[in-house]
Structures are given as structure tokens and as C-alpha cells.
Design a protein around this motif. Structure first.
Motif, PDB file in Angstrom:
ATOM      1  N   LEU A 170      65.421  23.257  25.148  1.00 16.47           N
ATOM      2  CA  LEU A 170      66.569  23.690  25.935  1.00 16.47           C
ATOM      3  C   LEU A 170      66.233  23.671  27.415  1.00 16.47           C
ATOM      4  O   LEU A 170      65.074  23.837  27.813  1.00 16.47           O
ATOM      5  CB  LEU A 170      66.994  25.097  25.508  1.00 16.47           C
ATOM      6  N   GLY A 171      67.250  23.453  28.235  1.00 13.04           N
ATOM      7  CA  GLY A 171      67.036  23.446  29.673  1.00 13.04           C
ATOM      8  C   GLY A 171      66.756  24.829  30.223  1.00 13.04           C
ATOM      9  O   GLY A 171      67.053  25.851  29.579  1.00 13.04           O
ATOM     10  N   TYR A 172      66.210  24.864  31.413  1.00 13.23           N
ATOM     11  CA  TYR A 172      65.898  26.149  32.056  1.00 13.23           C
ATOM     12  C   TYR A 172      65.921  25.968  33.568  1.00 13.23           C
ATOM     13  O   TYR A 172      65.772  24.858  34.085  1.00 13.23           O
ATOM     14  CB  TYR A 172      64.543  26.683  31.588  1.00 13.23           C
ATOM     15  N   ALA A 173      66.119  27.064  34.273  1.00  9.13           N
ATOM     16  CA  ALA A 173      66.281  27.030  35.719  1.00  9.13           C
ATOM     17  C   ALA A 173      64.937  26.833  36.418  1.00  9.13           C
ATOM     18  O   ALA A 173      63.862  27.066  35.845  1.00  9.13           O
ATOM     19  CB  ALA A 173      66.944  28.317  36.201  1.00  9.13           C
ATOM     20  N   ARG A 174      65.006  26.463  37.671  1.00  6.62           N
ATOM     21  CA  ARG A 174      63.780  26.327  38.473  1.00  6.62           C
ATOM     22  C   ARG A 174      63.065  27.672  38.575  1.00  6.62           C
ATOM     23  O   ARG A 174      63.693  28.723  38.724  1.00  6.62           O
ATOM     24  CB  ARG A 174      64.122  25.861  39.882  1.00  6.62           C
ATOM     25  N   GLY A 175      61.748  27.617  38.498  1.00  8.52           N
ATOM     26  CA  GLY A 175      60.951  28.815  38.663  1.00  8.52           C
ATOM     27  C   GLY A 175      60.862  29.688  37.440  1.00  8.52           C
ATOM     28  O   GLY A 175      60.208  30.735  37.474  1.00  8.52           O
ATOM     29  N   THR A 176      61.516  29.305  36.330  1.00  8.74           N
ATOM     30  CA  THR A 176      61.437  30.080  35.089  1.00  8.74           C
ATOM     31  C   THR A 176      60.618  29.316  34.061  1.00  8.74           C
ATOM     32  O   THR A 176      60.423  28.108  34.163  1.00  8.74           O
ATOM     33  CB  THR A 176      62.833  30.357  34.515  1.00  8.74           C
ATOM     34  N   ASP A 177      60.134  30.037  33.063  1.00  8.25           N
ATOM     35  CA  ASP A 177      59.331  29.412  32.011  1.00  8.25           C
ATOM     36  C   ASP A 177      60.228  28.799  30.946  1.00  8.25           C
ATOM     37  O   ASP A 177      61.301  29.340  30.625  1.00  8.25           O
ATOM     38  CB  ASP A 177      58.408  30.445  31.366  1.00  8.25           C
ATOM     39  N   PRO A 178      59.810  27.675  30.354  1.00  7.19           N
ATOM     40  CA  PRO A 178      60.597  27.083  29.263  1.00  7.19           C
ATOM     41  C   PRO A 178      60.581  27.978  28.031  1.00  7.19           C
ATOM     42  O   PRO A 178      59.640  28.771  27.818  1.00  7.19           O
ATOM     43  CB  PRO A 178      59.891  25.754  28.997  1.00  7.19           C
ATOM     44  N   LEU A 179      61.617  27.858  27.218  1.00  4.40           N
ATOM     45  CA  LEU A 179      61.667  28.624  25.983  1.00  4.40           C
ATOM     46  C   LEU A 179      60.603  28.126  25.016  1.00  4.40           C
ATOM     47  O   LEU A 179      60.304  26.933  24.965  1.00  4.40           O
ATOM     48  CB  LEU A 179      63.039  28.484  25.335  1.00  4.40           C
ATOM     49  N   PRO A 180      59.981  29.031  24.245  1.00  2.00           N
ATOM     50  CA  PRO A 180      58.995  28.586  23.248  1.00  2.00           C
ATOM     51  C   PRO A 180      59.633  27.635  22.249  1.00  2.00           C
ATOM     52  O   PRO A 180      60.802  27.792  21.871  1.00  2.00           O
ATOM     53  CB  PRO A 180      58.556  29.895  22.577  1.00  2.00           C
ATOM     54  N   CYS A 181      58.866  26.648  21.814  1.00  2.00           N
ATOM     55  CA  CYS A 181      59.413  25.605  20.941  1.00  2.00           C
ATOM     56  C   CYS A 181      59.470  26.018  19.481  1.00  2.00           C
ATOM     57  O   CYS A 181      60.366  25.579  18.748  1.00  2.00           O
ATOM     58  CB  CYS A 181      58.579  24.330  21.078  1.00  2.00           C
ATOM     59  N   ASP A 182      58.531  26.819  19.033  1.00  2.05           N
ATOM     60  CA  ASP A 182      58.415  27.089  17.599  1.00  2.05           C
ATOM     61  C   ASP A 182      58.538  28.568  17.257  1.00  2.05           C
ATOM     62  O   ASP A 182      58.013  29.019  16.248  1.00  2.05           O
ATOM     63  CB  ASP A 182      57.080  26.546  17.073  1.00  2.05           C
ATOM     64  N   ILE A 183      59.210  29.329  18.102  1.00  5.08           N
ATOM     65  CA  ILE A 183      59.455  30.738  17.810  1.00  5.08           C
ATOM     66  C   ILE A 183      60.942  30.906  17.534  1.00  5.08           C
ATOM     67  O   ILE A 183      61.774  30.828  18.445  1.00  5.08           O
ATOM     68  CB  ILE A 183      59.016  31.646  18.978  1.00  5.08           C
ATOM     69  N   GLY A 184      61.292  31.119  16.289  1.00  2.00           N
ATOM     70  CA  GLY A 184      62.690  31.277  15.910  1.00  2.00           C
ATOM     71  C   GLY A 184      63.379  29.944  15.716  1.00  2.00           C
ATOM     72  O   GLY A 184      63.056  28.946  16.358  1.00  2.00           O
ATOM     73  N   THR A 185      64.355  29.953  14.800  1.00  3.38           N
ATOM     74  CA  THR A 185      65.131  28.748  14.517  1.00  3.38           C
ATOM     75  C   THR A 185      66.623  29.017  14.627  1.00  3.38           C
ATOM     76  O   THR A 185      67.436  28.298  14.039  1.00  3.38           O
ATOM     77  CB  THR A 185      64.808  28.224  13.106  1.00  3.38           C
ATOM     78  N   GLY A 186      66.982  30.015  15.386  1.00  2.00           N
ATOM     79  CA  GLY A 186      68.387  30.397  15.505  1.00  2.00           C
ATOM     80  C   GLY A 186      69.136  29.579  16.534  1.00  2.00           C
ATOM     81  O   GLY A 186      68.642  28.581  17.067  1.00  2.00           O
ATOM     82  N   ARG A 187      70.353  30.043  16.839  1.00  2.00           N
ATOM     83  CA  ARG A 187      71.222  29.331  17.768  1.00  2.00           C
ATOM     84  C   ARG A 187      70.724  29.398  19.204  1.00  2.00           C
ATOM     85  O   ARG A 187      71.178  28.641  20.059  1.00  2.00           O
ATOM     86  CB  ARG A 187      72.635  29.931  17.699  1.00  2.00           C
ATOM     87  N   ASP A 188      69.809  30.315  19.494  1.00  2.00           N
ATOM     88  CA  ASP A 188      69.289  30.439  20.856  1.00  2.00           C
ATOM     89  C   ASP A 188      67.989  29.670  21.059  1.00  2.00           C
ATOM     90  O   ASP A 188      67.302  29.864  22.063  1.00  2.00           O
ATOM     91  CB  ASP A 188      69.050  31.922  21.192  1.00  2.00           C
ATOM     92  N   SER A 189      67.644  28.789  20.129  1.00  2.00           N
ATOM     93  CA  SER A 189      66.404  28.026  20.217  1.00  2.00           C
ATOM     94  C   SER A 189      66.702  26.533  20.232  1.00  2.00           C
ATOM     95  O   SER A 189      67.855  26.106  20.082  1.00  2.00           O
ATOM     96  CB  SER A 189      65.487  28.358  19.035  1.00  2.00           C
ATOM     97  N   ARG A 190      65.678  25.743  20.401  1.00  2.00           N
ATOM     98  CA  ARG A 190      65.850  24.286  20.477  1.00  2.00           C
ATOM     99  C   ARG A 190      66.281  23.681  19.143  1.00  2.00           C
ATOM    100  O   ARG A 190      66.644  22.504  19.079  1.00  2.00           O
ATOM    101  CB  ARG A 190      64.556  23.640  20.952  1.00  2.00           C
ATOM    102  N   TRP A 191      66.291  24.478  18.073  1.00  2.27           N
ATOM    103  CA  TRP A 191      66.657  23.969  16.756  1.00  2.27           C
ATOM    104  C   TRP A 191      68.144  23.683  16.638  1.00  2.27           C
ATOM    105  O   TRP A 191      68.602  23.094  15.652  1.00  2.27           O
ATOM    106  CB  TRP A 191      66.212  24.952  15.674  1.00  2.27           C
ATOM    107  N   ARG A 192      68.931  24.072  17.635  1.00  2.00           N
ATOM    108  CA  ARG A 192      70.355  23.755  17.602  1.00  2.00           C
ATOM    109  C   ARG A 192      70.651  22.357  18.154  1.00  2.00           C
ATOM    110  O   ARG A 192      71.769  21.868  18.056  1.00  2.00           O
ATOM    111  CB  ARG A 192      71.140  24.803  18.398  1.00  2.00           C
ATOM    112  N   LEU A 193      69.656  21.718  18.749  1.00  2.00           N
ATOM    113  CA  LEU A 193      69.861  20.426  19.384  1.00  2.00           C
ATOM    114  C   LEU A 193      70.068  19.318  18.357  1.00  2.00           C
ATOM    115  O   LEU A 193      69.505  19.342  17.258  1.00  2.00           O
ATOM    116  CB  LEU A 193      68.667  20.079  20.277  1.00  2.00           C
TER     117      LEU A 193
END
Length: 491
Positions: A170-193
Motif C-alpha cells: 500500500l502507498g504511504y506519505a513522505r516521511g512515514t514508514d511503509p506498512l508491514p507486508c506480512d502482518i495481518g491479511t485484512g482490508r487494511d493490509s496489502r492483501w486487498r490489492l
């Protein structure tokens, strides 16, 4: 006079600002003083024969990351974040790109370009910008060298072409950390892509560098990809990020993947990759001279006999039986000897010709000795059934997921092939005439393919590939069908 001069300058300024094919104005030429200037969304052609620095200035503050991609026809180019080439900060190939994650207040990006080829390389490059809402292609890479890898990795052999790519994040703003790739598989994670895989065919027999670079512009950005390419399949985050296609030797094909975020309704494109399923640098059987001499001789003789059968086969019954017996025995023998032995191709082709001739003689002898019309017409009908079944799976029907199972495919294929002689068993004359016309004319198509590329040869070649290769069931069998194909069937 001064007014006229101002008018001319105004016209030149308007012409200079005209947009290019896909991403805006194109800049053509060599670099000056080892520096190449780029603009967002604008393609630039340049010749690379020494190390260069690529610079992108005036990046907007709402841009979260930039994908810089560079393309060439067959000579490798290296793109890196720095002059020190490391596996996790650089990539080398014909279609390569890097993702630059921007820091707060950052408004400029630089990349380092070089080639180890002794000859100058004609390249085309473009930087594309994305916002914090857009997914990051390759952002969850665990397989390849780059930390964030937007590239499509392509491998091919005679049977299939396989593309692989790293999952996105998932995208993220400048200066923030990317979302973890393998923590959770819900709608708020990269698994919705979701991942849409696209395929684009270059014009047939077009091996020019200019043609490739022009058509690559239609496969770089999301809107152009959707407008020009064929969507082959949509993968979820649970699917393996690998897709196989039937290899089309000598036919230019461009692949790309669009990753979509269905929740935010945003998307981003990977770096497109292309292939001709052949080598431009091979001394023999390269892209410019496809087809061995043995193949040309075999199919030319086969086509001459087929052309005779097409127009006169119904009147020359024994010649037709020899032709049908040749196809029957030769086809199955070639599959058997290829799967069970490591004999060279030229030898296999000679043995196939000999065995096919024996099969033709045996079928003629069976008619001469026993005179059983039903048996001979069954062989004739099965050959026509084989072609009709092959045509059926040459359509989009053949790419249905259910037919990727070998058991389902071969049972369905055999049923269609057997159905044809059963349906026509009450009107043998029509069956015989149809077989002579279709099988005879198709042999001419196969002969054309040994000299010039034609998609129609893959009607039966895809079936042969599936019989020879245990992994071919995974491949999508799309081919281009263009206007010149209709002139190659002599009916």
C-alpha cells in the motif's frame, strides 16, 4: 517586420509544447556533459555509450514516489541509485526500473546509467510519479535483489514464456514508514490489492528498434495500458505472482502488470517487459532468420502434397490415404521420440518423415488389401476432427481456467475430435471433401510459417506443445490475429 518575427516565435513555441504519444513531449538526442535531464511523464530517447547521470527536478510535493524506467531492444543497460553498483540498488537488462521513495521537502531525484556493451545502445526512458494513495509496485519484494522492485522478470524457452514480479504494498506519505507486508491479511493490509496482467502484441514481422520503443510508450502508464493491451488474467494477493504464456518465436510481445487498490480506487503500473522469444545475437536461428533448413524442406514438401490434396485429393483416393496416414503416424511418432529420447531436432525430423511415409503406405496397403471404407474414412475424419478441435481451443475458450487441467483438456479435445467422424459417417463424401480442403490448405499455412511468422500455425502447434511439455498447461495461448492472416489460406 518585428511583428512577423514575434508571430514566428510564437508558432515555434506552440509546436515545441505538443504532447507525445503517451506521456507528453519526447526529447530526442544525446546527453550533454554526461547529464540527462528528465521531466515527469515525458519520454526521452537517447544513445548511451558512456556512463551518464539522469536528473529529475521540480518534483511536486504531492508526489510520494517516482518510478524511473529505461528500455532498449536487446542490449543491456544498467540503472542505479549511485555510481557504486550494488545488487540491491541497481538493475541490469533491457527493461529495467527503480522506485525512488521521496523524503519530505525532496524535489529532485538522480539515477546513474551505464552500459557494458561495446556498441552504443539506443534507449528510451521515462520517470512516472505516484501519490501516497497509489500502491507501490514491488513494495513487498522478498524474492529479487532490489529492496523495492517494480520490474517484471521474463524467462522464455521454445514452449512458454513466464513472467514473475514482486508483490506490491500500500502507498504511504513522505516521511512515514511503509506498512508491514506480512502482518495481518485484512482490508487494511496489502492483501486487498489486485494484479491485472496485460499482454500487447507488436505488428507481425516487425523486429525494428523504432517500432518496439514506440509501442512501449503505450505500455508504460496505467491509462495507456488499459486502452491498448489485452487483460489476460487478474490475480489476487493470495495467488502466485507468476504467469505463463505460449512462446511466439519472432513475434514481439510486451507484458505489464497493473496493481489496483479496490478500496481507494487507485492503481500503479510495473515496468513493462518485452520479448521476441528468440535471440538477436545468436549466429544461427536468430530472430532475423527463424526456422532451420530441415524445417523448411520438410514443410515445403509437406505443403506441396497438401496443396495437391486440397484441390484434387477427393479424386486421387490413394494419394489422399497416403497423406492422412503420413499425418497420423508422423504426429504420434514425433511426440513419442521427443518425450523419450534426446535425439537432435534434425534427426527427429528425418525419422518422423520416414515413419510418416511408412504410415501412409500402410494405410494405402490396408485399403488395397481389405477395402474397408469405414476404417479408412474413420482415419480421415479423425484428422479433420483433430484440426477442428485444435481450432476450438485456439479461441478464447482454450484459456478458460477449467482447461488448464490436463485431464479436462485432453478428454474434451478427444471428444470433439471423435465427434466429427461420427457426425459425418452418414455422408462420407462430404466428410472426405471437407478433409481434403481444410487439411490440405492448412499444410500450406504451416509451410508459410517456416519462412515468415504467421499466428495460424499455432492452431496445431499449441496442441503439440501441450503434448510435449508437462508444464504447458499453465500457459495462456493468446496470439495476434492481424489482417494479413486472411490472405494465407488458399481456399
Amino acid at each position: 517586420m518585428g511583428l512577423l518575427r514575434l508571430l514566428v516565435l510564437a508558432v515555434l513555441a506552440v509546436l515545441a509544447s505538443e504532447p507525445g504519444v503517451a506521456g507528453g513531449a519526447e526529447t530526442v538526442g544525446n546527453a550533454s556533459e554526461g547529464v540527462l535531464e528528465f521531466s515527469i511523464g515525458k519520454f526521452r530517447y537517447f544513445e548511451l555509450n558512456r556512463p551518464e547521470d539522469a536528473i529529475l527536478r521540480h518534483i511536486s510535493s504531492n508526489v510520494s514516489f517516482v518510478i524511473f524506467q529505461i528500455h532498449s531492444q536487446y542490449q543491456n543497460t544498467t540503472v542505479s541509485f549511485s555510481h557504486t553498483l550494488l545488487p540491491n540498488t541497481s538493475g541490469t537488462g533491457t527493461d529495467k526500473g527503480l522506485v525512488s521513495i521521496l523524503r519530505p521537502e525532496e524535489s529532485m531525484c538522480t539515477w546513474y546509467l551505464e552500459t557494458l556493451d561495446s556498441k552504443p545502445v539506443q534507449n528510451m526512458a521515462i520517470p512516472l510519479s505516484y501519490s501516497e494513495r497509489d500502491p507501490v509496485p514491488g513494495g513487498c519484494n522478498l524474492e529479487f535483489d532490489l529492496d523495492i522492485d517494480p520490474n517484471i522478470y521474463l524467462e522464455y524457452n521454445f514452449f512458454d514464456t513466464t513472467i514473475k514480479f514482486a508483490p506490491a504494498n500500500l502507498g504511504y506519505a513522505r516521511g512515514t514508514d511503509p506498512l508491514p507486508c506480512d502482518i495481518g491479511t485484512g482490508r487494511d493490509s496489502r492483501w486487498r490489492l489486485l494484479y491485472d496482467v496485460y499482454q500487447y502484441f507488436l505488428p507481425e514481422n516487425d523486429l525494428t528498434q523504432e517500432g518496439l520503443l514506440e509501442h512501449l510508450q503505450r505500455m508504460a502508464e496505467v491509462p495507456q495500458v488499459k486502452a491498448n493491451a489485452i487483460k489476460v488474467v487478474t490475480l489476487t494477493a493470495n495467488d502466485k505472482t507468476s504467469v505463463s504464456f505460449s512462446s511466439l518465436r519472432g513475434q514481439g510481445v510486451i507484458y505489464n502488470v497493473i496493481v489496483r487498490d479496490p478500496l481507494l480506487n487507485t492503481s500503479a503500473a510495473y515496468v513493462p517487459a518485452h520479448t521476441y522469444a528468440c535471440s538477436f545475437e545468436a549466429k544461427e536461428d536468430n530472430c532475423s532468420s527463424l526456422g532451420r533448413v530441415s524445417t523448411k524442406v520438410f514443410f515445403t514438401l509437406f505443403a506441396l502434397l497438401g496443396l495437391f490434396i486440397c484441390f484434387f485429393g477427393h479424386r486421387f483416393w490413394k494419394t489422399e490415404l497416403f497423406f492422412i496416414g503420413f499425418i497420423f503416424m508422423g504426429f504420434f511418432f514425433y511426440i513419442l521420440i521427443t518425450r523419450l529420447t534426446l535425439i537432435k531436432y534434425d534427426v527427429r525430423l528425418i525419422l518422423t518423415a520416414v515413419t510418416g511415409s511408412v504410415g501412409g503406405i500402410l494405410l494405402v496397403a490396408a485399403w488395397w488389401r481389405f477395402g474397408i471404407l469405414t476404417f479408412c474414412m474413420l482415419c480421415v475424419g479423425l484428422v479433420l476432427g483433430f484440426l477442428i478441435s485444435s481450432v476450438t481451443f485456439f479461441t478464447p475458450l482454450g484459456n478458460l481456467k477449467v482447461f488448464h487441467d490436463d485431464g479436462v483438456f485432453w478428454v474434451t479435445f478427444s471428444c470433439i475430435a471423435v465427434l466429427i467422424p461420427v457426425v459425418f459417417m452418414g455422408c462420407l463424401r462430404i466428410l472426405n471433401i471437407l478433409t481434403c480442403g481444410f487439411i490440405g490448405s492448412y499444410s500450406v499455412v504451416l509451410a508459410f510459417d517456416s519462412y515468415l511468422y504467421t499466428s495460424l500455425s499455432y492452431i496445431t502447434l499449441n496442441v503439440l506443445k501441450r503434448a510435449l511439455n508437462v508444464d504447458f498447461h499453465r500457459a495462456f495461448t493468446n496470439v495476434p490475429f492481424q489482417t494479413n492472416e486472411s490472405y494465407r489460406i488458399p481456399l
